[in-house]
Write a protein that holds these residues in place. Structure first.
Motif, PDB file in Angstrom:
ATOM      1  N   ALA A 142       0.830  -1.209   0.000  1.00  0.00           N
ATOM      2  CA  ALA A 142       0.000   0.000   0.000  1.00  0.00           C
ATOM      3  C   ALA A 142       0.863   1.258   0.000  1.00  0.00           C
ATOM      4  CB  ALA A 142      -0.932  -0.010   1.214  1.00  0.00           C
ATOM      5  N   ASP A 143       1.957   1.248   0.765  1.00  0.00           N
ATOM      6  CA  ASP A 143       2.831   2.420   0.825  1.00  0.00           C
ATOM      7  C   ASP A 143       3.540   2.662  -0.503  1.00  0.00           C
ATOM      8  OD1 ASP A 143       2.117   2.876   3.424  1.00  0.00           O
ATOM      9  OD2 ASP A 143       3.935   2.033   4.318  1.00  0.00           O
ATOM     10  N   THR A 144       3.877   1.595  -1.222  1.00  0.00           N
ATOM     11  CA  THR A 144       4.513   1.752  -2.528  1.00  0.00           C
ATOM     12  C   THR A 144       3.554   2.417  -3.519  1.00  0.00           C
ATOM     13  OG1 THR A 144       5.804  -0.250  -2.104  1.00  0.00           O
ATOM     14  CG2 THR A 144       5.748   0.531  -4.365  1.00  0.00           C
ATOM     15  N   LEU A 145       2.263   2.146  -3.368  1.00  0.00           N
ATOM     16  CA  LEU A 145       1.254   2.715  -4.267  1.00  0.00           C
ATOM     17  C   LEU A 145       0.844   4.126  -3.882  1.00  0.00           C
ATOM     18  CD1 LEU A 145      -1.041  -0.426  -4.594  1.00  0.00           C
ATOM     19  CD2 LEU A 145       0.256   0.638  -6.462  1.00  0.00           C
ATOM     20  N   LEU A 146       1.157   4.529  -2.660  1.00  0.00           N
ATOM     21  CA  LEU A 146       0.660   5.796  -2.115  1.00  0.00           C
ATOM     22  C   LEU A 146       1.132   6.996  -2.941  1.00  0.00           C
ATOM     23  CD1 LEU A 146      -1.066   6.460   0.392  1.00  0.00           C
ATOM     24  CD2 LEU A 146       1.061   6.971   1.605  1.00  0.00           C
ATOM     25  N   GLY A 147       0.200   7.866  -3.285  1.00  0.00           N
ATOM     26  CA  GLY A 147       0.537   9.123  -3.953  1.00  0.00           C
ATOM     27  C   GLY A 147       0.947   8.992  -5.399  1.00  0.00           C
ATOM     28  N   ARG A 148       0.626   7.879  -6.039  1.00  0.00           N
ATOM     29  CA  ARG A 148       1.060   7.691  -7.432  1.00  0.00           C
ATOM     30  C   ARG A 148       0.034   8.178  -8.454  1.00  0.00           C
ATOM     31  NH1 ARG A 148       6.383   6.883  -6.341  1.00  0.00           N
ATOM     32  NH2 ARG A 148       6.752   4.963  -5.147  1.00  0.00           N
ATOM     33  N   ILE A 149      -1.149   8.545  -8.006  1.00  0.00           N
ATOM     34  CA  ILE A 149      -2.199   9.006  -8.918  1.00  0.00           C
ATOM     35  C   ILE A 149      -2.425  10.497  -8.711  1.00  0.00           C
ATOM     36  CG2 ILE A 149      -4.581   8.715  -9.680  1.00  0.00           C
ATOM     37  CD1 ILE A 149      -2.860   6.315 -10.218  1.00  0.00           C
ATOM     38  N   GLY A 150      -2.340  11.285  -9.807  1.00  0.00           N
ATOM     39  CA  GLY A 150      -2.549  12.733  -9.735  1.00  0.00           C
ATOM     40  C   GLY A 150      -4.014  13.084  -9.636  1.00  0.00           C
ATOM     41  N   THR A 151      -4.304  14.355  -9.441  1.00  0.00           N
ATOM     42  CA  THR A 151      -5.697  14.820  -9.322  1.00  0.00           C
ATOM     43  C   THR A 151      -6.476  14.616 -10.620  1.00  0.00           C
ATOM     44  OG1 THR A 151      -4.923  17.039  -9.888  1.00  0.00           O
ATOM     45  CG2 THR A 151      -5.153  16.525  -7.540  1.00  0.00           C
ATOM     46  N   LEU A 153       7.939  -7.962  -2.988  1.00  0.00           N
ATOM     47  CA  LEU A 153       6.593  -7.562  -3.395  1.00  0.00           C
ATOM     48  C   LEU A 153       6.540  -6.091  -3.790  1.00  0.00           C
ATOM     49  CD1 LEU A 153       5.609 -10.350  -2.594  1.00  0.00           C
ATOM     50  CD2 LEU A 153       3.707  -9.278  -1.376  1.00  0.00           C
ATOM     51  N   THR A 154       7.252  -5.243  -3.051  1.00  0.00           N
ATOM     52  CA  THR A 154       7.219  -3.814  -3.390  1.00  0.00           C
ATOM     53  C   THR A 154       8.023  -3.525  -4.664  1.00  0.00           C
ATOM     54  OG1 THR A 154       9.049  -3.396  -1.837  1.00  0.00           O
ATOM     55  CG2 THR A 154       6.810  -3.049  -1.023  1.00  0.00           C
ATOM     56  N   GLN A 155       9.066  -4.298  -4.925  1.00  0.00           N
ATOM     57  CA  GLN A 155       9.763  -4.166  -6.207  1.00  0.00           C
ATOM     58  C   GLN A 155       8.833  -4.524  -7.363  1.00  0.00           C
ATOM     59  OE1 GLN A 155      13.051  -6.783  -5.491  1.00  0.00           O
ATOM     60  NE2 GLN A 155      14.322  -5.223  -4.516  1.00  0.00           N
ATOM     61  N   LEU A 156       8.016  -5.557  -7.180  1.00  0.00           N
ATOM     62  CA  LEU A 156       7.039  -5.915  -8.200  1.00  0.00           C
ATOM     63  C   LEU A 156       6.089  -4.760  -8.476  1.00  0.00           C
ATOM     64  CD1 LEU A 156       5.921  -9.585  -7.382  1.00  0.00           C
ATOM     65  CD2 LEU A 156       7.495  -8.804  -9.143  1.00  0.00           C
ATOM     66  N   VAL A 157       5.564  -4.164  -7.403  1.00  0.00           N
ATOM     67  CA  VAL A 157       4.628  -3.047  -7.562  1.00  0.00           C
ATOM     68  C   VAL A 157       5.305  -1.891  -8.290  1.00  0.00           C
ATOM     69  CG1 VAL A 157       3.248  -1.321  -6.341  1.00  0.00           C
ATOM     70  CG2 VAL A 157       3.242  -3.699  -5.564  1.00  0.00           C
ATOM     71  N   ALA A 158       6.543  -1.575  -7.914  1.00  0.00           N
ATOM     72  CA  ALA A 158       7.271  -0.496  -8.575  1.00  0.00           C
ATOM     73  C   ALA A 158       7.480  -0.807 -10.058  1.00  0.00           C
ATOM     74  CB  ALA A 158       8.612  -0.268  -7.881  1.00  0.00           C
ATOM     75  N   CYS A 159       7.802  -2.055 -10.385  1.00  0.00           N
ATOM     76  CA  CYS A 159       7.964  -2.449 -11.791  1.00  0.00           C
ATOM     77  C   CYS A 159       6.656  -2.284 -12.555  1.00  0.00           C
ATOM     78  CB  CYS A 159       8.455  -3.888 -11.883  1.00  0.00           C
ATOM     79  SG  CYS A 159      10.176  -4.122 -11.403  1.00  0.00           S
ATOM     80  N   TYR A 160       5.533  -2.682 -11.941  1.00  0.00           N
ATOM     81  CA  TYR A 160       4.235  -2.499 -12.590  1.00  0.00           C
ATOM     82  C   TYR A 160       3.974  -1.016 -12.848  1.00  0.00           C
ATOM     83  CZ  TYR A 160       3.094  -7.340 -11.177  1.00  0.00           C
ATOM     84  OH  TYR A 160       3.085  -8.701 -10.998  1.00  0.00           O
ATOM     85  N   LEU A 161       4.295  -0.169 -11.872  1.00  0.00           N
ATOM     86  CA  LEU A 161       4.070   1.270 -12.029  1.00  0.00           C
ATOM     87  C   LEU A 161       4.909   1.841 -13.166  1.00  0.00           C
ATOM     88  CD1 LEU A 161       3.988   2.365  -8.259  1.00  0.00           C
ATOM     89  CD2 LEU A 161       2.041   2.282  -9.837  1.00  0.00           C
ATOM     90  N   VAL A 162       6.163   1.425 -13.249  1.00  0.00           N
ATOM     91  CA  VAL A 162       7.029   1.894 -14.334  1.00  0.00           C
ATOM     92  C   VAL A 162       6.472   1.446 -15.687  1.00  0.00           C
ATOM     93  CG1 VAL A 162       9.312   1.670 -15.396  1.00  0.00           C
ATOM     94  CG2 VAL A 162       9.111   2.057 -12.938  1.00  0.00           C
ATOM     95  N   ALA A 163       6.052   0.190 -15.772  1.00  0.00           N
ATOM     96  CA  ALA A 163       5.497  -0.322 -17.029  1.00  0.00           C
ATOM     97  C   ALA A 163       4.242   0.448 -17.428  1.00  0.00           C
ATOM     98  CB  ALA A 163       5.187  -1.815 -16.887  1.00  0.00           C
ATOM     99  N   LEU A 164       3.369   0.707 -16.475  1.00  0.00           N
ATOM    100  CA  LEU A 164       2.146   1.465 -16.760  1.00  0.00           C
ATOM    101  C   LEU A 164       2.462   2.898 -17.168  1.00  0.00           C
ATOM    102  CD1 LEU A 164      -0.139   0.205 -13.849  1.00  0.00           C
ATOM    103  CD2 LEU A 164      -0.457  -0.258 -16.290  1.00  0.00           C
TER     104      LEU A 164
END
Length: 434
Positions: free
Chosen positions: A86-95, A227-238
């Motif tokens: 959850a913390d890795t995902l925090l603040g990744r979406i703009g207004t 697990l958080t590296q996975l989330v970060a990789c998904y975010l970079v890919a997206l």
């Protein structure tokens, strides 16, 4: 690291050593000399010239580096995974609803011109990179290579200014990964670091960094960092898909919503692990365990085997299930435990049917089948000696839940053998030599 206190200053290999005294830290560069006094800190370059002091604030406190009632740090860190994700995902979406990676200091125009992605990493981080390849190629249509960092620069890799290198390291000090990124930058490539440790060397020497914000990971065997590296990789890919126009905004929002559900799903898996612990204890005398997977389940199988090697000191191997008849099936014998990570029958039905066939083959030869399958998958039930259920997830995101039982399994089996779980023999948390 230097810790800056009130009338006292500290020098340590990690902020966890002085976090009980101060949360102010100074990062040190390569070939720098630090002089500590009660009233101050002086940092100079090796030639004696003054160096810039870069101070930052540590965003976790001393309690995060304590066991908190758990027998081992590893158990605590496994339990912390829902919050870490959850913390890795925090603040990744703009207004405006678009994905915003503020730490990604590479201009969008440069990312639009990238024609190849290369992921470099070691150990558990390398397995995260293998999963990243599936996401990057599927969501962006950019060719992606995944390299063991220790081998990368010795094969004369082809890179230029249109290559994006992603360096993954929990500590940010992994020497093989650091040397790989230096080589990449010499060839003109842009380097993006995915790291958990603020102020460490790899982020400092990269063009950009995505911090995972997992908090301190003390146990040598990596869990929440993976697990958080996975989330970060998904975010970079997206994000690459967003800036390059290969993914529509609503498609990205849909994946982000699914990622947002991952903490709850990991929590759900953690709540059903008692049978996995009992199974692990029953296998304490097993001479070996094999792991099979397909698609993103293959890196998960490799990670499950690595955890068992690290903690239980036993022979464990992970295979791509499709390779079974090309040699590894000769290892199957009566009573051999084989863990199979089953892909979703919804997202990859053809692969699902093939791996069910693999399970039948190894069971017919006497193997003890331990099957990890999503809820509602009834096709595997007749062939599973032990069935571990995980929540139904999109195919690319399944490793976030399918890895967790393998972490618990390895930890419990090692405990049953009487091993030191947090500090396995011969291993260090950060490998800072080549």
């Amino acid at each position: 690291m230097v810790g800056v206190g009130d009338g006292e200053n500290f020098l340590a290999s990690d902020v966890a050593a002085f976090i009980a005294h101060t949360r102010r830290a100074v990062e040190l560069g390569q070939d720098q000399v630090v002089e500590l006094r009660t009233d101050g800190v002086t940092v100079t370059n090796f030639d004696g010239t003054p160096a810039e002091i870069r101070e930052y604030h540590v965003d976790w406190d001393a309690s995060a580096a304590e066991k908190g009632g758990y027998d081992y740090f590893m158990l605590k860190e496994i339990a912390e995974q829902p919050k870490a994700v959850a913390d890795t995902l925090l603040g990744r979406i703009g207004t405006d609803g678009r994905l915003t990676l503020d730490e990604l200091r590479i201009p969008d125009q440069v990312l639009r011109e990238v024609d190849k992605v290369v992921v470099v990493a070691c150990g558990t981080a390398f397995h995260a990179g293998m999963i990243a390849k599936y996401a990057i190629e599927h969501w962006t249509r950019i060719p992606c290579e995944v390299e063991v960092a220790s081998e990368f620069r010795y094969r004369d890799p082809i890179m230029d200014d249109r290559t994006l290198v992603i360096a993954i390291s929990q500590s940010g000090e992994t020497m093989d990964t650091l040397m790989a990124l230096r080589h990449a930058r010499e060839q003109g490539a842009k380097v993006l670091a995915i790291c958990n440790t603020n102020g460490s060397t790899i982020p400092r020497e990269s063009d950009a960094v995505l911090y995972t914000h997992a908090g301190p990971e003390v146990a040598v065997a990596s869990t929440k960092a993976f697990l958080t590296q996975l989330v970060a990789c998904y975010l970079v890919a997206l994000y690459l898909g967003q800036v390059r126009g290969t993914k529509w905004g609503d498609e990205i929002s849909s994946v982000i919503r699914e990622l947002g559900d991952a903490p709850r799903q990991v929590e759900q898996v953690l709540g059903t692990m008692e049978p996995v612990r009992a199974l692990a204890r029953s296998l304490a005398d097993a001479p070996a365990v094999l792991f099979l997977g397909r698609h993103v389940g293959h890196p998960v199988a490799l990670e499950g085997a690595l955890k068992l090697k690290e903690l239980a000191y036993m022979h464990a191997e992970g295979f791509a299930a499709g390779e079974l008849k090309h040699g590894p099936i000769a290892l199957i014998e009566e009573g051999l435990p084989v863990v199979v990570v089953v892909p979703s029958p919804r997202g990859r039905s053809i692969l699902h049917d093939k791996i069910v066939s693999n399970i039948q083959e190894i069971r017919a030869r006497g193997a003890r089948t331990i099957v990890i399958a999503e809820e509602g998958d009834e096709a595997v039930v007749p062939y599973a000696d032990h069935l571990i259920r995980i929540p139904a997830t999109p195919t690319l995101l399944q490793p976030l839940v399918s890895t967790v039982p393998l972490q618990v399994f390895a930890c419990e089996l090692a405990t049953a053998k009487g091993h030191e779980v947090d500090q396995p023999r011969n291993l260090a948390k950060s490998v800072t030599v080549e």
